[in-house]
Design an enzyme around this catalytic site. Structure first.
Site, PDB file in Angstrom:
ATOM      1  N   CYS A  22      58.754  18.171  -8.520  1.00 62.89           N
ATOM      2  CA  CYS A  22      58.084  19.344  -8.039  1.00 62.89           C
ATOM      3  C   CYS A  22      58.262  20.715  -8.747  1.00 62.89           C
ATOM      4  O   CYS A  22      59.483  20.685  -9.238  1.00 62.89           O
ATOM      5  CB  CYS A  22      58.289  19.454  -6.436  1.00 62.89           C
ATOM      6  SG  CYS A  22      57.793  17.964  -5.641  1.00 62.89           S
ATOM      7  N   GLY A  48      55.695  18.190 -12.572  1.00 65.83           N
ATOM      8  CA  GLY A  48      55.033  17.588 -11.568  1.00 65.83           C
ATOM      9  C   GLY A  48      53.599  17.380 -12.149  1.00 65.83           C
ATOM     10  O   GLY A  48      52.932  18.439 -12.117  1.00 65.83           O
ATOM     11  N   ASN A 127      60.409  21.754  -3.210  1.00 75.23           N
ATOM     12  CA  ASN A 127      61.116  20.949  -4.269  1.00 75.23           C
ATOM     13  C   ASN A 127      62.455  20.363  -3.847  1.00 75.23           C
ATOM     14  O   ASN A 127      63.168  21.018  -3.679  1.00 75.23           O
ATOM     15  CB  ASN A 127      60.975  21.827  -5.418  1.00 75.23           C
ATOM     16  CG  ASN A 127      61.844  21.283  -6.661  1.00 75.23           C
ATOM     17  OD1 ASN A 127      62.007  21.978  -7.604  1.00 75.23           O
ATOM     18  ND2 ASN A 127      61.612  20.136  -7.060  1.00 75.23           N
ATOM     19  N   GLY A 128      62.663  19.150  -4.173  1.00 72.78           N
ATOM     20  CA  GLY A 128      63.824  18.573  -3.827  1.00 72.78           C
ATOM     21  C   GLY A 128      63.676  17.226  -2.857  1.00 72.78           C
ATOM     22  O   GLY A 128      62.402  16.875  -2.847  1.00 72.78           O
ATOM     23  N   TYR A 267      67.369  18.438 -19.382  1.00 71.24           N
ATOM     24  CA  TYR A 267      66.087  17.791 -19.508  1.00 71.24           C
ATOM     25  C   TYR A 267      64.960  18.499 -18.637  1.00 71.24           C
ATOM     26  O   TYR A 267      63.614  18.675 -19.184  1.00 71.24           O
ATOM     27  CB  TYR A 267      66.225  16.388 -19.286  1.00 71.24           C
ATOM     28  CG  TYR A 267      64.720  15.544 -19.344  1.00 71.24           C
ATOM     29  CD1 TYR A 267      64.152  15.666 -20.605  1.00 71.24           C
ATOM     30  CD2 TYR A 267      64.252  15.359 -18.134  1.00 71.24           C
ATOM     31  CE1 TYR A 267      62.748  14.999 -20.806  1.00 71.24           C
ATOM     32  CE2 TYR A 267      62.870  14.312 -18.552  1.00 71.24           C
ATOM     33  CZ  TYR A 267      62.026  14.232 -19.603  1.00 71.24           C
ATOM     34  OH  TYR A 267      60.979  13.842 -19.770  1.00 71.24           O
TER      35      TYR A 267
END
Ligand code: SF4
Length: 490
Positions: A22, A48, A127-128, A267
């Site tokens: 996300c 995302g 997000n998470g 990444y």
């Protein structure tokens, strides 16, 4: 309405990567905040690609929201749609599912989520991943909550609804003290933009300034796109509440040593972002330098597996003195051309996206630098392509340690038994991939590359590195209850 077949499906090539789930973004105090939010989400699209949504607030029309499948650029660029999102306050979210209906997302799982409370509405984007969401959901349902989605994030709204605090930031604090796991949240009320980061700071969250307004974003690259100035990172464990008077900081959680995700540096984040006070590009280049020191080999060319292996390949080349070359070319326009590929096209696999620069590779001893090995399927195919092109030798150098463990903090990873490194030693992987040599940067080398000169502090690691070490900074209790076995530490 439940969406049985996802309209957007990533190509199998991408299944051999860990995938960030996300990106979140929010703006307050800027005209056309939703347009800024759309641009910010576009810059965060790598976090995302399955769906995105924006909620905006205007005093005349209240909260308005649009949630759509697909890319931001395909949805949030239409004037007729953006006109439905007026106001100077907006938040947005892009997602690929970690929880919720993975692979068959329903629109009800697409964020931002919204809750109406007695003191007004609140929209939020997360997000998470929460590691105790199963238990919380069970408890909340037993107490009468009616869930609208299958997302772990929705627990937060229901916990807020049960709080007896008199304002939304306080209710949010109450709710977040009950959840476990990783969360970087951007939320809004009618007059406030709120940002919160969990106590470990697993996922990033940045604060920016645009004119008289303020911006929250998963990454700094999304501040750049709208011309916002990067102010600082939201600290692990910090909540910021932003309104016309400025930014107020709160510390709702017990203070513990931070453990941000080290894989963001390897990444997930874009190389043009700043993270932990460092250029992500420079960190990746430095990983290549470490790799060249730790795992030297005689060869003719250093070639990145594009795009994510590029900075590390540059670092490897600079340190080793072996020429850098674009031995593999990526087709930038792969995009959505093959959303529903035929069997024949699917079998072309990696070749759809990557092609070998034959004239360059023929007869050469080639070092291929990639960011990670997950299942190993892509690495094998790339090796075959390079050998088919006439390479004399193929050596893999990997800019992260072996990925042995799944992530439960907001990253899509295969089950443990599908991770090549959880089943094989490095030498077994080399044999399996049929390459002349295969070396991974060590965990200490990776820590040095992110600026920790003494490497990893064994007793108090400075980062979350659970996917490499198996040491989970937050116990993944839902997964353990479902049978996952964590590594027993000595
Ligand atoms: S387990 Fe790996 S990917 Fe997940 S948060 Fe930790 S370091 Fe990042």
């Amino acid at each position: 309405m439940r969406h049985l077949m996802p309209p957007f499906r990533s190509h199998p090539f991408d299944d051999d990567k860990l995938r960030e789930e996300c990106g979140v973004f929010g703006v307050i105090g800027a005209a056309d905040a939703a347009n800024f939010t759309a641009l910010g989400l576009h810059a965060l699209q790598h976090r995302g690609q399955e769906a995105g949504g924006i909620v905006a607030y205007h005093p005349n029309s209240g909260f308005n929201s649009v949630r759509r499948f697909g890319y931001v650029r395909d949805n949030f660029t239409r004037a007729s749609l953006m006109e439905t999102l007026p106001g100077e306050l907006a938040i947005g979210h892009v997602r690929y599912s970690t929880t919720g209906s993975k692979g068959a997302t329903a629109i009800r799982d697409v964020q931002p989520f919204f809750g109406e409370f007695s003191m007004g509405g609140c929209a939020f984007a997360h997000n998470g991943n929460l590691t105790n969401a199963d238990a919380l959901r069970r408890e909340l349902i037993e107490r009468g909550s009616i869930f609208q989605s299958s997302s772990d994030s929705e627990c937060i709204i229901h916990l807020m609804a049960r709080s007896i605090q008199s304002n939304i930031p306080e209710r949010m604090k109450d709710a977040l003290r009950r959840v476990e796991g990783a969360f970087s949240i951007v939320a809004m009320t009618r007059s406030k933009l709120i940002g919160v980061r969990d106590a470990l700071g697993v996922r990033p969250l940045m604060l920016g300034k645009i004119g008289d307004g303020w911006v929250l974003s998963s990454e700094t690259c999304a501040l750049d796109i709208i011309g916002a100035e990067f102010v600082r990172e939201i600290e692990p464990g910090e909540m910021v509440v932003i309104n016309g008077k400025g930014v107020q900081s709160y510390w709702p959680f017990q203070k513990i040593p931070a453990r941000p995700c080290i894989f963001e540096h390897v990444y997930f984040s874009r190389p043009d972002s700043i993270l932990g006070g460092r250029s992500v590009y420079e960190t990746r280049r430095q990983i290549g330098v470490e790799l060249a020191i730790e795992a030297p080999i005689e060869a003719d060319l250093v070639c990145p597996v594009p795009d994510s292996g590029t900075p590390a390949a540059i670092g490897y080349s600079q340190q080793s003195g072996i020429p850098y070359a674009m031995g593999i070319i990526r087709n930038q326009y792969m995009g959505r051309t093959f959303i529903e590929p035929t069997e024949q096209i699917r079998n072309m696999g990696v070749r759809l996206k990557l092609n070998v620069n034959r004239a360059l590779i023929k007869g050469k001893r080639v070092i291929l630098v990639d960011d990670s090995v997950v299942r190993g399927t892509t690495s094998r195919k790339i090796k075959e392509m390079v050998l088919d092109a006439g390479a004399a030798e193929v050596h893999f150098r990997i800019a992260s340690p072996p990925t042995e463990w799944p992530c439960f903090y907001g990253v899509d990873t295969p089950d443990r038994d599908a991770l090549l490194a959880s089943n094989m030693s490095a030498e077994e992987m080399r044999v399996h991939l049929e390459v002349d040599s295969l070396k991974f940067v060590t965990l200490d080398g990776l820590y040095r590359a992110v600026g920790e000169a003494r490497g990893r502090e064994k007793n108090c690691p400075q980062y979350c590195d659970a996917c490499f070490s198996g040491e989970y900074p937050v116990r993944p209790s839902d997964r353990i209850n479902r049978g996952f076995k964590i590594r027993e530490l000595a």
